[in-house]
Scaffold this motif. Structure first.
Motif, mmCIF file in Angstrom:
data_model
loop_
_atom_site.group_PDB
_atom_site.id
_atom_site.type_symbol
_atom_site.label_atom_id
_atom_site.label_comp_id
_atom_site.label_asym_id
_atom_site.label_seq_id
_atom_site.Cartn_x
_atom_site.Cartn_y
_atom_site.Cartn_z
ATOM 1 N N ALA A 28 2.186 4.320 9.505
ATOM 2 C CA ALA A 28 2.015 5.584 8.837
ATOM 3 C C ALA A 28 2.180 6.927 9.938
ATOM 4 C CB ALA A 28 0.520 5.825 8.193
ATOM 5 N N PRO A 29 1.325 6.825 11.110
ATOM 6 C CA PRO A 29 1.742 7.874 12.046
ATOM 7 C C PRO A 29 3.164 8.117 12.371
ATOM 8 C CG PRO A 29 0.218 6.219 12.996
ATOM 9 C CD PRO A 29 0.346 6.004 11.598
ATOM 10 N N ILE A 41 9.729 13.341 2.511
ATOM 11 C CA ILE A 41 9.926 11.985 2.673
ATOM 12 C C ILE A 41 9.162 11.216 3.067
ATOM 13 C CG2 ILE A 41 11.744 10.570 3.820
ATOM 14 C CD1 ILE A 41 13.840 12.885 3.603
ATOM 15 N N GLY A 42 8.246 11.470 4.107
ATOM 16 C CA GLY A 42 7.417 10.952 4.718
ATOM 17 C C GLY A 42 6.160 10.454 3.462
ATOM 18 N N GLY A 46 5.039 6.923 2.343
ATOM 19 C CA GLY A 46 3.670 6.386 2.574
ATOM 20 C C GLY A 46 3.193 6.117 1.112
ATOM 21 N N ARG A 47 3.252 6.626 0.100
ATOM 22 C CA ARG A 47 2.814 6.627 -1.130
ATOM 23 C C ARG A 47 3.148 4.819 -1.588
ATOM 24 N NH1 ARG A 47 2.686 11.759 -4.997
ATOM 25 N NH2 ARG A 47 2.213 10.033 -6.637
ATOM 26 N N ILE A 48 4.622 4.766 -1.455
ATOM 27 C CA ILE A 48 4.947 3.518 -1.909
ATOM 28 C C ILE A 48 4.270 2.312 -0.930
ATOM 29 C CG2 ILE A 48 7.001 1.961 -1.852
ATOM 30 C CD1 ILE A 48 8.607 4.498 -2.560
ATOM 31 N N ARG A 51 0.488 1.901 -1.670
ATOM 32 C CA ARG A 51 0.199 1.393 -3.053
ATOM 33 C C ARG A 51 0.233 -0.143 -2.714
ATOM 34 N NH1 ARG A 51 3.958 4.100 -6.149
ATOM 35 N NH2 ARG A 51 2.547 6.087 -6.090
ATOM 36 N N ALA A 52 1.569 -0.620 -2.104
ATOM 37 C CA ALA A 52 1.735 -2.105 -2.007
ATOM 38 C C ALA A 52 0.505 -2.646 -1.176
ATOM 39 C CB ALA A 52 3.170 -2.147 -1.339
ATOM 40 N N LEU A 53 0.261 -2.081 0.077
ATOM 41 C CA LEU A 53 -0.888 -2.217 0.800
ATOM 42 C C LEU A 53 -1.957 -2.396 0.066
ATOM 43 C CD1 LEU A 53 -2.311 -3.115 3.643
ATOM 44 C CD2 LEU A 53 -2.408 -0.682 3.948
#
Length: 142
Positions: A28-29, A41-42, A46-48, A51-53
């Protein structure tokens, strides 16, 4: 705690812990430091990723709670399992919806000041890491 439940709880706990550490505290960072990665873009990446995590975390939380509940576990095992699962629920039901609304606005081009909600998410991640670490250690010592 019976051996099968302990083995499942141990494996699930340390996989869950590893995923949280790798994604929340490394990926993430760091993605925002990569050349050419803009905030939109980040955020999209990050959302994708989160969401998977979070989906995988939900499955792992159910598996951990099931192993702990069916294994005749003492409170030293049940409490950190419940704390980790509760923190995940808070993240998914309370914090993430606000972060998603905010990222929708940023992705739509709105310039917003930094958000405190992100700090709450990070704080819950830190506490969840310690709960998972306690759970894993306690399962190994029961």
């Amino acid at each position: 705690m019976n051996a099968t439940s302990a083995a499942v709880a141990t494996a699930v706990t340390f996989v869950w812990l590893g995923m949280v550490l790798a994604i929340s505290f490394l990926e993430a960072p760091l993605k925002f430091r990569a050349p050419g990665v803009t905030v939109p873009i980040g955020l999209g990446i990050g959302r994708i990723v989160f969401r998977a995590l979070n989906r995988v975390e939900a499955v792992l939380a159910i598996a951990a709670i099931t192993a702990v509940a069916t294994g005749g576990s003492p409170a030293s095992v049940g409490t950190p399992a419940a704390v980790a699962a509760l923190l995940l629920a808070v993240q998914l039901l309370v914090i993430r919806p606000g972060l998603n609304r905010r990222s929708d606005r940023v992705l739509a081009g709105e310039a917003l000041p930094r958000s405190r909600a992100h700090h709450f998410y990070v704080a819950t991640e830190l506490v969840k890491v310690f709960a998972l670490l306690a759970l894993g250690i306690n399962v190994l010592t029961v």
